[in-house]
Scaffold this motif. Structure first.
Motif, PDB file in Angstrom:
ATOM      1  N   MET A 160       0.830  -1.172   0.000  1.00 20.01           N
ATOM      2  CA  MET A 160       0.000   0.000   0.000  1.00 20.01           C
ATOM      3  C   MET A 160       0.878   1.241   0.000  1.00 20.01           C
ATOM      4  O   MET A 160       1.817   1.362   0.767  1.00 20.01           O
ATOM      5  N   ILE A 161       0.558   2.204  -0.854  1.00 22.03           N
ATOM      6  CA  ILE A 161       1.319   3.442  -0.947  1.00 22.03           C
ATOM      7  C   ILE A 161       0.759   4.430   0.063  1.00 22.03           C
ATOM      8  O   ILE A 161      -0.436   4.685   0.116  1.00 22.03           O
ATOM      9  N   GLN A 162       1.655   4.968   0.880  1.00 22.67           N
ATOM     10  CA  GLN A 162       1.244   5.941   1.872  1.00 22.67           C
ATOM     11  C   GLN A 162       1.245   7.327   1.238  1.00 22.67           C
ATOM     12  O   GLN A 162       2.242   7.768   0.692  1.00 22.67           O
ATOM     13  N   ARG A 163       0.103   7.980   1.276  1.00 20.33           N
ATOM     14  CA  ARG A 163      -0.007   9.307   0.697  1.00 20.33           C
ATOM     15  C   ARG A 163       0.110  10.349   1.808  1.00 20.33           C
ATOM     16  O   ARG A 163      -0.581  10.276   2.816  1.00 20.33           O
ATOM     17  N   THR A 164       0.992  11.294   1.597  1.00 19.01           N
ATOM     18  CA  THR A 164       1.181  12.348   2.577  1.00 19.01           C
ATOM     19  C   THR A 164       0.857  13.671   1.907  1.00 19.01           C
ATOM     20  O   THR A 164       1.430  14.010   0.880  1.00 19.01           O
ATOM     21  N   ASP A 165      -0.065  14.410   2.474  1.00 20.76           N
ATOM     22  CA  ASP A 165      -0.451  15.702   1.930  1.00 20.76           C
ATOM     23  C   ASP A 165       0.391  16.808   2.555  1.00 20.76           C
ATOM     24  O   ASP A 165       0.917  16.663   3.652  1.00 20.76           O
ATOM     25  N   ASP A 166       0.454  17.930   1.836  1.00 19.90           N
ATOM     26  CA  ASP A 166       1.120  19.117   2.379  1.00 19.90           C
ATOM     27  C   ASP A 166       0.330  19.627   3.575  1.00 19.90           C
ATOM     28  O   ASP A 166      -0.884  19.450   3.650  1.00 19.90           O
ATOM     29  N   TRP A 167       1.039  20.267   4.493  1.00 20.22           N
ATOM     30  CA  TRP A 167       0.355  20.891   5.617  1.00 20.22           C
ATOM     31  C   TRP A 167      -0.523  22.015   5.080  1.00 20.22           C
ATOM     32  O   TRP A 167      -0.176  22.700   4.111  1.00 20.22           O
ATOM     33  N   HIS A 168      -1.632  22.237   5.727  1.00 21.82           N
ATOM     34  CA  HIS A 168      -2.488  23.370   5.374  1.00 21.82           C
ATOM     35  C   HIS A 168      -1.776  24.651   5.827  1.00 21.82           C
ATOM     36  O   HIS A 168      -1.142  24.669   6.887  1.00 21.82           O
ATOM     37  N   PRO A 169      -1.859  25.727   5.032  1.00 22.60           N
ATOM     38  CA  PRO A 169      -1.190  26.979   5.436  1.00 22.60           C
ATOM     39  C   PRO A 169      -1.560  27.452   6.842  1.00 22.60           C
ATOM     40  O   PRO A 169      -0.707  27.961   7.570  1.00 22.60           O
ATOM     41  N   ALA A 170      -2.816  27.267   7.243  1.00 23.02           N
ATOM     42  CA  ALA A 170      -3.226  27.684   8.587  1.00 23.02           C
ATOM     43  C   ALA A 170      -2.515  26.857   9.660  1.00 23.02           C
ATOM     44  O   ALA A 170      -2.203  27.370  10.738  1.00 23.02           O
ATOM     45  N   ASP A 171      -2.244  25.577   9.369  1.00 23.54           N
ATOM     46  CA  ASP A 171      -1.518  24.730  10.316  1.00 23.54           C
ATOM     47  C   ASP A 171      -0.066  25.184  10.460  1.00 23.54           C
ATOM     48  O   ASP A 171       0.508  25.133  11.548  1.00 23.54           O
ATOM     49  N   LEU A 192      13.271  28.794   5.522  1.00 28.58           N
ATOM     50  CA  LEU A 192      13.142  29.685   6.678  1.00 28.58           C
ATOM     51  C   LEU A 192      12.049  29.180   7.625  1.00 28.58           C
ATOM     52  O   LEU A 192      12.232  29.117   8.838  1.00 28.58           O
ATOM     53  N   ILE A 193      10.921  28.802   7.056  1.00 22.74           N
ATOM     54  CA  ILE A 193       9.808  28.295   7.857  1.00 22.74           C
ATOM     55  C   ILE A 193      10.176  26.965   8.511  1.00 22.74           C
ATOM     56  O   ILE A 193       9.947  26.756   9.705  1.00 22.74           O
ATOM     57  N   ALA A 194      10.751  26.065   7.739  1.00 16.54           N
ATOM     58  CA  ALA A 194      11.108  24.745   8.263  1.00 16.54           C
ATOM     59  C   ALA A 194      12.131  24.837   9.390  1.00 16.54           C
ATOM     60  O   ALA A 194      12.056  24.077  10.366  1.00 16.54           O
ATOM     61  N   ASN A 195      13.070  25.769   9.277  1.00 15.48           N
ATOM     62  CA  ASN A 195      14.067  25.930  10.342  1.00 15.48           C
ATOM     63  C   ASN A 195      13.420  26.370  11.645  1.00 15.48           C
ATOM     64  O   ASN A 195      13.810  25.905  12.720  1.00 15.48           O
ATOM     65  N   ILE A 196      12.438  27.249  11.576  1.00 15.70           N
ATOM     66  CA  ILE A 196      11.733  27.680  12.777  1.00 15.70           C
ATOM     67  C   ILE A 196      10.974  26.500  13.390  1.00 15.70           C
ATOM     68  O   ILE A 196      10.953  26.325  14.605  1.00 15.70           O
ATOM     69  N   LEU A 197      10.363  25.669  12.539  1.00 14.52           N
ATOM     70  CA  LEU A 197       9.578  24.530  13.022  1.00 14.52           C
ATOM     71  C   LEU A 197      10.451  23.313  13.343  1.00 14.52           C
ATOM     72  O   LEU A 197       9.946  22.300  13.823  1.00 14.52           O
ATOM     73  N   GLU A 198      11.747  23.413  13.050  1.00 12.49           N
ATOM     74  CA  GLU A 198      12.715  22.355  13.325  1.00 12.49           C
ATOM     75  C   GLU A 198      12.350  21.032  12.650  1.00 12.49           C
ATOM     76  O   GLU A 198      12.449  19.954  13.227  1.00 12.49           O
ATOM     77  N   VAL A 199      11.910  21.133  11.386  1.00 10.04           N
ATOM     78  CA  VAL A 199      11.638  19.957  10.562  1.00 10.04           C
ATOM     79  C   VAL A 199      12.197  20.221   9.173  1.00 10.04           C
ATOM     80  O   VAL A 199      12.452  21.360   8.796  1.00 10.04           O
ATOM     81  N   HIS A 200      12.384  19.168   8.406  1.00 14.43           N
ATOM     82  CA  HIS A 200      12.817  19.317   7.022  1.00 14.43           C
ATOM     83  C   HIS A 200      11.620  19.799   6.204  1.00 14.43           C
ATOM     84  O   HIS A 200      10.481  19.386   6.467  1.00 14.43           O
ATOM     85  N   PRO A 201      11.838  20.673   5.225  1.00 18.98           N
ATOM     86  CA  PRO A 201      10.707  21.159   4.420  1.00 18.98           C
ATOM     87  C   PRO A 201       9.892  20.045   3.760  1.00 18.98           C
ATOM     88  O   PRO A 201       8.707  20.220   3.497  1.00 18.98           O
ATOM     89  N   SER A 202      10.498  18.906   3.528  1.00 13.79           N
ATOM     90  CA  SER A 202       9.758  17.803   2.903  1.00 13.79           C
ATOM     91  C   SER A 202       8.665  17.258   3.810  1.00 13.79           C
ATOM     92  O   SER A 202       7.727  16.611   3.341  1.00 13.79           O
ATOM     93  N   LYS A 203       8.768  17.496   5.111  1.00 18.69           N
ATOM     94  CA  LYS A 203       7.704  17.086   6.040  1.00 18.69           C
ATOM     95  C   LYS A 203       6.499  18.013   5.925  1.00 18.69           C
ATOM     96  O   LYS A 203       5.370  17.603   6.132  1.00 18.69           O
ATOM     97  N   ILE A 204       6.762  19.274   5.604  1.00 19.36           N
ATOM     98  CA  ILE A 204       5.699  20.268   5.481  1.00 19.36           C
ATOM     99  C   ILE A 204       5.088  20.236   4.084  1.00 19.36           C
ATOM    100  O   ILE A 204       3.874  20.287   3.927  1.00 19.36           O
ATOM    101  N   TRP A 205       5.954  20.159   3.065  1.00 19.19           N
ATOM    102  CA  TRP A 205       5.508  20.182   1.671  1.00 19.19           C
ATOM    103  C   TRP A 205       6.039  18.968   0.904  1.00 19.19           C
ATOM    104  O   TRP A 205       6.904  19.102   0.040  1.00 19.19           O
ATOM    105  N   PRO A 206       5.527  17.776   1.179  1.00 20.60           N
ATOM    106  CA  PRO A 206       6.029  16.601   0.451  1.00 20.60           C
ATOM    107  C   PRO A 206       5.820  16.713  -1.058  1.00 20.60           C
ATOM    108  O   PRO A 206       6.629  16.198  -1.831  1.00 20.60           O
ATOM    109  N   SER A 207       4.784  17.407  -1.500  1.00 25.25           N
ATOM    110  CA  SER A 207       4.540  17.528  -2.941  1.00 25.25           C
ATOM    111  C   SER A 207       5.641  18.329  -3.632  1.00 25.25           C
ATOM    112  O   SER A 207       5.868  18.168  -4.826  1.00 25.25           O
TER     113      SER A 207
END
Length: 101
Positions: free
Chosen positions: A1-12, A52-67
């Motif tokens: 099964m392929i796991q689909r990961t969506d981008d975070w919503h901008p409000a999140d 810049l955003i990912a550094n503040i959230l201490e995650v790789h940008p691919s976690k926020i915007w996988p697409s």
């Protein structure tokens, strides 16, 4: 099964930054940008803003915007950091001293 990961919503993204006590506008200004410029990364690809955003959230940008960071065919991480332009050097003005040889 392929796991689909969506981008975070901008409000999140904005809410996560506020939870850390860092408003989006403050990060934008600290980076030398207009207070609303960083918001562009929430809705359209912009590697510098994403990092810049990912550094503040201490995650790789691919976690926020996988697409934006994961190739849909190979499922491999894309190197988007190399797309960030380097800051251009200031052009000399007539008030600058001539270069020495």
């Amino acid at each position: 099964m392929i796991q689909r990961t969506d981008d975070w919503h901008p409000a999140d993204i904005v809410a996560s930054m506020r939870k850390r006590g860092t408003p989006l506008a403050a990060v934008s200004r600290a980076a030398g940008l207009s207070s609303s410029t960083l918001a562009n990364a929430l809705t359209r690809p912009w590697p510098k803003g994403e990092w810049l955003i990912a550094n503040i959230l201490e995650v790789h940008p691919s976690k926020i915007w996988p697409s934006r960071y994961i190739d849909p065919e190979t499922k491999r991480l894309l190197d988007r950091k190399s797309l960030i332009r380097k800051r251009a050097r200031a052009k000399p003005t007539s008030e600058d001293p001539p270069p020495t040889l």
